[in-house]
Design a protein around this motif. Structure first.
Motif, PDB file in Angstrom:
ATOM      1  N   PHE A   1      -6.081   6.765  -3.339  1.00  0.00           N
ATOM      2  CA  PHE A   1      -5.064   6.831  -2.293  1.00  0.00           C
ATOM      3  C   PHE A   1      -4.046   5.705  -2.467  1.00  0.00           C
ATOM      4  O   PHE A   1      -2.827   5.921  -2.358  1.00  0.00           O
ATOM      5  CB  PHE A   1      -5.750   6.748  -0.935  1.00  0.00           C
ATOM      6  CG  PHE A   1      -4.805   6.910   0.234  1.00  0.00           C
ATOM      7  CD1 PHE A   1      -3.871   7.937   0.271  1.00  0.00           C
ATOM      8  CD2 PHE A   1      -4.837   6.021   1.293  1.00  0.00           C
ATOM      9  CE1 PHE A   1      -3.009   8.085   1.337  1.00  0.00           C
ATOM     10  CE2 PHE A   1      -3.979   6.152   2.358  1.00  0.00           C
ATOM     11  CZ  PHE A   1      -3.054   7.189   2.383  1.00  0.00           C
ATOM     12  N   THR A   2      -4.533   4.471  -2.764  1.00  0.00           N
ATOM     13  CA  THR A   2      -3.603   3.357  -2.946  1.00  0.00           C
ATOM     14  C   THR A   2      -2.740   3.540  -4.197  1.00  0.00           C
ATOM     15  O   THR A   2      -1.577   3.143  -4.207  1.00  0.00           O
ATOM     16  CB  THR A   2      -4.378   2.039  -3.070  1.00  0.00           C
ATOM     17  OG1 THR A   2      -5.327   2.158  -4.152  1.00  0.00           O
ATOM     18  CG2 THR A   2      -5.128   1.733  -1.780  1.00  0.00           C
TER      19      THR A   2
ATOM     20  N   ASP B   1       1.250   3.510  -4.051  1.00  0.00           N
ATOM     21  CA  ASP B   1       2.045   2.620  -4.890  1.00  0.00           C
ATOM     22  C   ASP B   1       3.082   3.394  -5.689  1.00  0.00           C
ATOM     23  O   ASP B   1       4.190   2.909  -5.909  1.00  0.00           O
ATOM     24  CB  ASP B   1       1.110   1.856  -5.831  1.00  0.00           C
ATOM     25  CG  ASP B   1       1.845   0.790  -6.629  1.00  0.00           C
ATOM     26  OD1 ASP B   1       2.851   0.265  -6.110  1.00  0.00           O
ATOM     27  OD2 ASP B   1       1.429   0.489  -7.754  1.00  0.00           O
ATOM     28  N   ALA B   2       2.715   4.620  -6.122  1.00  0.00           N
ATOM     29  CA  ALA B   2       3.647   5.423  -6.914  1.00  0.00           C
ATOM     30  C   ALA B   2       4.708   6.092  -6.041  1.00  0.00           C
ATOM     31  O   ALA B   2       5.880   6.185  -6.434  1.00  0.00           O
ATOM     32  CB  ALA B   2       2.888   6.469  -7.720  1.00  0.00           C
ATOM     33  N   GLN B   3       4.324   6.594  -4.860  1.00  0.00           N
ATOM     34  CA  GLN B   3       5.264   7.325  -3.990  1.00  0.00           C
ATOM     35  C   GLN B   3       5.131   6.786  -2.563  1.00  0.00           C
ATOM     36  O   GLN B   3       4.593   7.456  -1.680  1.00  0.00           O
ATOM     37  CB  GLN B   3       4.967   8.827  -4.036  1.00  0.00           C
ATOM     38  CG  GLN B   3       5.037   9.422  -5.438  1.00  0.00           C
ATOM     39  CD  GLN B   3       4.660  10.891  -5.454  1.00  0.00           C
ATOM     40  OE1 GLN B   3       4.521  11.531  -4.415  1.00  0.00           O
ATOM     41  NE2 GLN B   3       4.519  11.434  -6.649  1.00  0.00           N
TER      42      GLN B   3
ATOM     43  N   PHE C   1       1.366   5.901   8.699  1.00  0.00           N
ATOM     44  CA  PHE C   1       0.891   7.187   8.192  1.00  0.00           C
ATOM     45  C   PHE C   1      -0.527   7.395   8.691  1.00  0.00           C
ATOM     46  O   PHE C   1      -1.352   6.475   8.655  1.00  0.00           O
ATOM     47  CB  PHE C   1       0.903   7.205   6.663  1.00  0.00           C
ATOM     48  CG  PHE C   1       0.341   8.460   6.070  1.00  0.00           C
ATOM     49  CD1 PHE C   1       1.109   9.600   5.918  1.00  0.00           C
ATOM     50  CD2 PHE C   1      -0.997   8.508   5.670  1.00  0.00           C
ATOM     51  CE1 PHE C   1       0.568  10.747   5.370  1.00  0.00           C
ATOM     52  CE2 PHE C   1      -1.529   9.652   5.131  1.00  0.00           C
ATOM     53  CZ  PHE C   1      -0.748  10.778   4.986  1.00  0.00           C
ATOM     54  N   LEU C   2      -0.827   8.592   9.180  1.00  0.00           N
ATOM     55  CA  LEU C   2      -2.147   8.958   9.671  1.00  0.00           C
ATOM     56  C   LEU C   2      -2.471  10.362   9.228  1.00  0.00           C
ATOM     57  O   LEU C   2      -1.607  11.258   9.284  1.00  0.00           O
ATOM     58  CB  LEU C   2      -2.217   8.868  11.205  1.00  0.00           C
ATOM     59  CG  LEU C   2      -2.043   7.483  11.835  1.00  0.00           C
ATOM     60  CD1 LEU C   2      -1.740   7.622  13.308  1.00  0.00           C
ATOM     61  CD2 LEU C   2      -3.300   6.663  11.631  1.00  0.00           C
ATOM     62  N   GLU C   3      -3.663  10.575   8.776  1.00  0.00           N
ATOM     63  CA  GLU C   3      -4.135  11.928   8.426  1.00  0.00           C
ATOM     64  C   GLU C   3      -5.592  12.030   8.850  1.00  0.00           C
ATOM     65  O   GLU C   3      -6.419  11.245   8.373  1.00  0.00           O
ATOM     66  CB  GLU C   3      -4.002  12.182   6.923  1.00  0.00           C
ATOM     67  CG  GLU C   3      -4.596  13.517   6.446  1.00  0.00           C
ATOM     68  CD  GLU C   3      -3.980  14.722   7.137  1.00  0.00           C
ATOM     69  OE1 GLU C   3      -4.724  15.693   7.364  1.00  0.00           O
ATOM     70  OE2 GLU C   3      -2.767  14.687   7.455  1.00  0.00           O
ATOM     71  N   PRO C   4      -5.953  12.907   9.792  1.00  0.00           N
ATOM     72  CA  PRO C   4      -5.066  13.956  10.343  1.00  0.00           C
ATOM     73  C   PRO C   4      -4.070  13.384  11.356  1.00  0.00           C
ATOM     74  O   PRO C   4      -4.367  12.426  12.058  1.00  0.00           O
ATOM     75  CB  PRO C   4      -6.053  14.900  11.017  1.00  0.00           C
ATOM     76  CG  PRO C   4      -7.197  14.018  11.397  1.00  0.00           C
ATOM     77  CD  PRO C   4      -7.324  13.013  10.303  1.00  0.00           C
TER      78      PRO C   4
ATOM     79  N   ALA D   1       3.875  14.223   0.173  1.00  0.00           N
ATOM     80  CA  ALA D   1       2.910  14.174  -0.933  1.00  0.00           C
ATOM     81  C   ALA D   1       1.651  13.435  -0.515  1.00  0.00           C
ATOM     82  O   ALA D   1       0.525  13.843  -0.853  1.00  0.00           O
ATOM     83  CB  ALA D   1       3.546  13.502  -2.154  1.00  0.00           C
ATOM     84  N   LEU D   2       1.824  12.352   0.245  1.00  0.00           N
ATOM     85  CA  LEU D   2       0.654  11.618   0.721  1.00  0.00           C
ATOM     86  C   LEU D   2      -0.200  12.484   1.630  1.00  0.00           C
ATOM     87  O   LEU D   2      -1.435  12.452   1.566  1.00  0.00           O
ATOM     88  CB  LEU D   2       1.093  10.355   1.462  1.00  0.00           C
ATOM     89  CG  LEU D   2       1.792   9.277   0.628  1.00  0.00           C
ATOM     90  CD1 LEU D   2       2.203   8.113   1.521  1.00  0.00           C
ATOM     91  CD2 LEU D   2       0.895   8.780  -0.485  1.00  0.00           C
TER      92      LEU D   2
END
Length: 593
Positions: free
Chosen positions: A62-63, A67-69, A144-147, A75-76
């Motif tokens: 995930f990190t 770091d990439a996007q 950012f939170l999922e869900p 996308a995350l």
């Protein structure tokens, strides 16, 4: 006639042994269940450890994506949704970003443009202020939170980094830049969970620039295996460091008379100490009743057989005693024959040693005689030849004349023959051994071998009164060193040799220790047993003739080591050992033909 005591002794003994046997079988069942519990506990520990390791791998994945996007939340979210689908024990994936109070308004506006309406940075309960390097106020809001649903929407923009429950773990993750877990806490749905933090620095950012902190909210229920128990008598518990229950699976029976077996393993990952406990209650079905019944029947049969055997034993006691007496007599006779044969073999071995010593003595006398003859006869003749050749050169001083050249050639050849003869005499009998002693003779032997010229470094260590020994020991040690160094020079391809010779003398004992070791290519023990060479055989025979011990150790690529230990007896013992052999003439030896 049996007395009451002897009549009841065997049945009482049978009852005692049968009881012990039943207890032993119960202990076997207990040990079997204990082993099962240990195995299951080990499997449980490995499973939970692998799951905690998996959580770290998932967080790293995930990190890496963050770091990439970092700004592509779609996308995350796709990645996070797929991760939660494949790993249902992950309750939530979160991102927090470092924001200073000077950038608060701009950051809130940026988040609103990403579709998070009404985004604002705020604190939760039990919060304290965090400041930057220059005293500015720092926030770490959830971005950012999922869900992301009605239950989790309330966390968006909330800064929980300074909450007393999460602050220390959050700061440790930022400071050490590694995954750090929080202490257990309760989710809204009542499940126990913990948060695993991992800081995400951009490659071109310093710790004081804006960075993000990724985290996973993991439920403890997800750490337990999918099938926690094989039966209804096993319970799996996950405890914190203080022994408080976090989650358990399975149930133990109540009012059970049999013991409960429990195994606890400690697990410490990311600074979070946990205890994994597996408990299992023994039940009546765990006991092998068939085996216990069979053991009881077997013991009854054994009782009957023992009683019958006792009767037969009483009848055959006298016969058995007679047989034992006969066997004792035969054993004594055999032992007497063995002792006699051993004495004969020892006497023969001693005689062989004396004979070998005498052979060596005759050989050395022959060598001394040959060296003396070469020196007296051939040496004088060569000296005369060289003298005549020099006279011819003086009579014919013209170097171009045939007579002068022939005389010079004769002188050169005679000088070469004299050098070869001198080396041969020195090999046959080292004069320095008689004139200077053993130590100086060994140094001369080393010098004559020209080891340094052949690229070999020699390290020597001598100690003890080495120049105060009989001729037999001097020549034996000289020959051993000479043969060892010659073998190394010819065959070992070594560049370093260690030579040690020590004499240890005290009132109780007096003995010599010789050690010659090189770092050459060595040889296998099988090669030694097949060939061995006459040099090694001669060395071994010389040592055995003096009652010593000879050992050679070698292996390919590891060099060779020769160790010799020779005892030096007292004067009387030495005379007996060195003279009591097959008689020989007293005059000096002559060459053998």
């Amino acid at each position: 006639m049996n007395t009451p005591l002897t009549k009841w002794t065997l049945p009482l003994l049978w009852l005692l042994l049968t009881g012990c046997l039943q207890l032993f079988l119960l202990n076997i069942d207990y040990g079997r269940i204990q082993k099962q519990v240990n195995d299951e506990a080990g499997y449980l520990y490995d499973s939970i450890y692998d799951r905690t390791r998996l959580n770290e791998v998932l967080l790293q994945s995930f990190t890496t994506l963050v770091d990439a996007q970092p700004d592509d939340h779609q996308a995350l979210r796709r990645f996070a949704t797929g991760m939660r689908t494949r790993n249902p024990h992950i309750a939530r994936l979160q991102l927090q970003e470092r924001v200073s109070i000077n950038d608060q308004n701009a950051f809130e506006e940026t988040m609103r443009t990403r579709g998070y309406d009404y985004f604002s940075i705020r604190f939760g309960e039990d919060q304290t202020q965090v400041s930057g390097n220059q005293g500015e106020r720092i926030f770490f809001p959830f971005t950012f939170l999922e869900p992301f649903n009605s239950e989790t929407r309330r966390f968006l923009g909330l800064d929980m980094s300074t909450n007393t429950h999460f602050a220390q773990s959050f700061l440790d993750s930022v400071y050490y830049r590694r995954p750090v877990a929080t202490e257990p806490f309760i989710l809204d749905d009542g499940r126990s969970a913990y948060t695993l933090y991992q800081v995400v620095y951009a490659n071109n950012h310093s710790p004081d620039d804006s960075f993000q902190v990724a985290s996973l909210v993991v439920t403890f229920e997800g750490l337990l295996p999918a099938t926690p128990a094989k039966d209804a008598y096993t319970q799996i518990s996950l405890l914190d460091a203080n022994g408080r229950l976090l989650v358990n699976s399975g149930q133990l029976p109540e009012n059970n008379w049999l013991p409960t077996l429990s195994v606890t393993h400690k697990l410490n990952r990311f600074g979070q100490p946990l205890q994994v406990q597996l408990s299992r209650s023994m039940v009546w079905s765990d006991i092998n009743w068939v085996l216990m019944a069979g053991a009881l029947l077997f013991s009854l049969a054994l009782l009957k057989l023992t009683q019958a055997y006792t009767e037969q034993k009483r009848d055959g006691q006298q016969q058995r005693l007679a047989v034992l007496q006969e066997l004792e007599t035969e054993r004594n006779q055999l032992e007497s024959h063995v002792n006699q044969r051993t004495q004969e073999l020892n006497a023969q071995l001693l005689e062989n040693q004396r004979l070998a010593h005498r052979v060596m003595e005759v050989q050395e006398n022959e060598r001394r005689h040959l060296a003396r003859e070469l020196h007296d006869e051939l040496g004088q003749s060569l000296t005369a030849i060289r003298t005549d050749a020099r006279l011819l050169k003086r009579l014919h001083p013209n170097e171009t004349s045939a007579v002068h050249q022939s005389a010079d050639s004769i002188d050169t050849i005679a000088r070469h023959i004299y050098a070869v003869t001198y080396d041969l005499m020195r090999y046959l009998r080292p004069t320095s051994l008689d004139d200077l002693g053993l130590v100086d003779a060994l140094h001369e032997c080393i010098s004559n071998l020209r080891l340094r010229k052949n690229g070999i470094q020699l390290e020597t260590r001598f100690s003890g009164p080495l120049n105060e020994m009989a001729e037999t020991y001097n020549i034996t040690l000289y020959r051993l060193v000479q043969e060892s160094l010659t073998n190394t020079l010819r065959h070992a391809a070594a560049d370093h040799i260690t030579l040690e010779l020590h004499r240890y003398q005290s009132e109780q004992e007096d003995f010599l220790e010789l050690s010659v070791a090189d770092n050459g290519h060595g040889f296998s023990q099988s090669e030694e047993s097949k060939g061995g060479g006459f040099g090694l055989i001669g060395m071994r025979e010389r040592v055995n003739a003096l009652g010593g011990q000879f050992r050679i150790q070698s292996s390919p690529e590891y060099g060779t080591r020769v160790d010799v230990v020779i005892p030096i007896p007292s004067k009387a013992e030495e005379a007996a050992v060195l003279t009591q052999a097959i008689p020989f003439p007293a005059d000096k030896a002559v060459p053998l033909h």
